[in-house]
Design an enzyme around this catalytic site. Structure first.
Site, PDB file in Angstrom:
ATOM      1  N   ALA A  17       0.812  -1.024  -0.313  1.00  0.00           N
ATOM      2  CA  ALA A  17      -0.303  -0.084  -0.466  1.00  0.00           C
ATOM      3  C   ALA A  17       0.804   1.460  -0.441  1.00  0.00           C
ATOM      4  CB  ALA A  17      -0.744  -0.107   0.835  1.00  0.00           C
ATOM      5  N   SER A  18       1.688   1.131  -0.392  1.00  0.00           N
ATOM      6  CA  SER A  18       3.276   1.902  -0.636  1.00  0.00           C
ATOM      7  C   SER A  18       3.088   3.536  -1.720  1.00  0.00           C
ATOM      8  CB  SER A  18       4.552   2.002  -0.677  1.00  0.00           C
ATOM      9  OG  SER A  18       4.866   0.838  -1.042  1.00  0.00           O
ATOM     10  N   ARG A  19       2.156   2.560  -2.876  1.00  0.00           N
ATOM     11  CA  ARG A  19       1.760   3.447  -3.722  1.00  0.00           C
ATOM     12  C   ARG A  19       0.206   2.607  -4.363  1.00  0.00           C
ATOM     13  NH1 ARG A  19       6.755   0.081  -5.502  1.00  0.00           N
ATOM     14  NH2 ARG A  19       7.150   2.418  -4.543  1.00  0.00           N
ATOM     15  N   ILE A  21      -3.347   1.572  -6.511  1.00  0.00           N
ATOM     16  CA  ILE A  21      -4.049   1.356  -5.464  1.00  0.00           C
ATOM     17  C   ILE A  21      -4.330   0.416  -3.779  1.00  0.00           C
ATOM     18  CG2 ILE A  21      -5.883  -1.006  -6.123  1.00  0.00           C
ATOM     19  CD1 ILE A  21      -5.636  -0.939  -8.963  1.00  0.00           C
ATOM     20  N   GLY A  22      -3.390   0.248  -3.334  1.00  0.00           N
ATOM     21  CA  GLY A  22      -3.417  -0.485  -2.020  1.00  0.00           C
ATOM     22  C   GLY A  22      -3.577   1.190  -1.585  1.00  0.00           C
ATOM     23  N   LYS A  41       7.480  -3.223   1.117  1.00  0.00           N
ATOM     24  CA  LYS A  41       8.537  -3.492   0.563  1.00  0.00           C
ATOM     25  C   LYS A  41       9.075  -1.701   0.787  1.00  0.00           C
ATOM     26  CE  LYS A  41       8.764  -6.253  -2.261  1.00  0.00           C
ATOM     27  NZ  LYS A  41       9.984  -6.614  -3.401  1.00  0.00           N
ATOM     28  N   TYR A 167       2.101 -14.967 -15.182  1.00  0.00           N
ATOM     29  CA  TYR A 167       2.206 -14.427 -14.641  1.00  0.00           C
ATOM     30  C   TYR A 167       0.340 -14.623 -14.372  1.00  0.00           C
ATOM     31  CZ  TYR A 167      -0.504  -9.658 -14.116  1.00  0.00           C
ATOM     32  OH  TYR A 167      -1.532  -8.844 -13.609  1.00  0.00           O
ATOM     33  N   LYS A 171      -1.864 -14.675 -10.660  1.00  0.00           N
ATOM     34  CA  LYS A 171      -2.759 -13.597 -10.435  1.00  0.00           C
ATOM     35  C   LYS A 171      -3.842 -14.651 -10.335  1.00  0.00           C
ATOM     36  CE  LYS A 171      -3.577  -9.290  -9.861  1.00  0.00           C
ATOM     37  NZ  LYS A 171      -2.500  -8.814  -8.729  1.00  0.00           N
TER      38      LYS A 171
END
Length: 412
Positions: A17-19, A21-22, A41, A167, A171
């Protein structure tokens, strides 16, 4: 969409959540007065990506929430366990888990090193499973407990696998967690759901995948945040096992003005991965100028050969210096064949056959789509995300072709 206050005092644990959508979801929850745990991270500024867990924490507290930033690589059980214990110690429990952390590499089987395969599966599938497992004892006694995964519906159409098997497997692992855990924890009244965007979302990851020019075809992360907020405030005992699309969730709440979420209101939007909707269907209600249609038809009449005549007439020092790449086009369909384009060495240009040396990028598509792409009728990013275009090699360089296509649009 206005906040309701339903998350006031509740604890929301969000991975990655550092950038993007989160962080948007974290800020939405914070405006209710929620406690937000950021498990990500990025503790030090990244040279290419904005934001750290600490800058995000400052924004969350400024928005009205309380925040606990935790340095966590969700591939490691001890780090996840520590973050969960810190969250419980600080806030007394966990009520909502948002599994947002994800890794992406849109590469084919032969182009995907096992290290990259392990990274994607370690974060997407295993990481989601691990964080869910560690939070579940607290969710079982939480208030209206929810797990929300940022993952797609399980669409088993082969074209969503063929260009990036690793991927898609990773996902879909997140989505399979929803399918299984929703049923497993139904007796505990834990709502387990997935949310996925109808359109591409403007994030740093999208910048790296498709270039900043693609942002005008995207919506802001706010649409995902608003839809996620709706989902985690619904009754967890009855709302579970859903694979929801952001736009549908908001329409169910009576929100009709979706243009407010567009990066460029009124601009055509690009569909996201794993959804069987074309760009034409998505944008059918938009009034899009048709000025280029006649030229595109003219180019189509001449096929790839005429398209390359126009390309060669437009190659310039500016284009060579900005692209610096050699391309090979493997065309299928009505005019099957191999073509090349040298935008690295002067004088530049291309034609039939393979390039003299190894290409930086190889693109595979139908001859009809090739002409449409260079005529401006089909965006390369849209073609790639819809499975119409397969790219082998340097994806960033492939996107640089859009500059040449923009020049060509007025010429074809």
């Amino acid at each position: 969409m206005l906040n309701t206050g339903k998350l006031a005092g509740r604890t929301i644990f969000i991975s990655g959540a550092s950038r993007g959508i989160g962080k948007a979801i974290a800020l939405k929850c914070a405006r209710d007065g929620a406690n937000v745990v950021i498990a990500a991270k990025t503790a030090e500024p990244h040279p290419k990506l904005p934001g750290t867990i600490y800058t995000a924490a400052e924004e969350i507290e400024a928005a009205g929430g309380k925040c606990l930033p935790c340095i966590v690589d969700i591939r490691y059980e001890d780090q996840v366990q520590s973050a969960v214990e810190q969250a419980v110690q600080k806030f007394g429990g966990i009520d909502v888990l948002v599994n947002n952390a994800s890794a992406i590499s849109l590469t084919g089987t032969l182009e995907t090193p096992m290290k990259r395969y392990d990274l994607m599966n370690g974060i997407n599938a295993r990481g989601t499973y691990l964080v869910s497992q560690k939070c579940l004892p607290y969710l079982k006694v939480g208030k209206n407990p929810h797990i929300l995964n940022i993952s797609p519906p399980l669409n088993m159409q082969p074209h969503w696998f063929k260009g990036h098997v690793a991927y898609t497997m990773a996902k879909y692992g997140m989505s399979m967690c929803v399918l299984g855990m929703a049923e497993e924890f139904k007796p505990d009244r834990i709502g387990v759901n997935a949310i996925w965007p109808l359109t591409a979302i403007s994030t740093a990851a999208m910048d790296m995948l498709a270039g900043v020019d693609a942002q005008k075809q995207c919506r802001k992360p706010d649409i995902m945040a608003d839809a996620a907020y709706v989902m985690v405030t619904r009754d967890s005992g009855s709302y579970t096992g859903n694979f929801a699309i952001d736009e549908d969730v908001l329409k169910e709440e009576g929100i009709q003005d979706l243009d407010q979420y567009a990066c460029v209101p009124g601009h055509p939007l690009m569909p996201d991965f794993f959804l069987d909707i074309t760009a034409e269907e998505l944008n059918k209600n938009l009034k899009i100028p048709q000025a280029a249609a006649g030229g595109a038809s003219q180019a189509a009449a001449g096929g790839p050969a005429q398209t390359f005549e126009v390309i060669n007439s437009l190659v310039s020092e500016d284009i060579l210096s900005s692209v610096k790449g050699v391309f090979q086009f493997n065309l299928t369909g009505a005019e099957e064949g191999t073509w090349h384009l040298n935008l690295k060495d002067a004088p530049g240009g291309g034609g039939a056959g393979e390039p003299a040396g190894k290409p930086d990028v190889t693109m595979t598509m139908t001859s009809e789509d090739f002409v449409k792409m260079f005529a401006g009728e089909m965006q390369p990013t849209q073609a790639f995300m819809s499975g119409k275009l397969r790219i082998k090699g340097d994806l960033a360089m492939a996107i640089k072709l859009e500059k040449l296509m923009g020049v060509m649009k007025s010429k074809l």
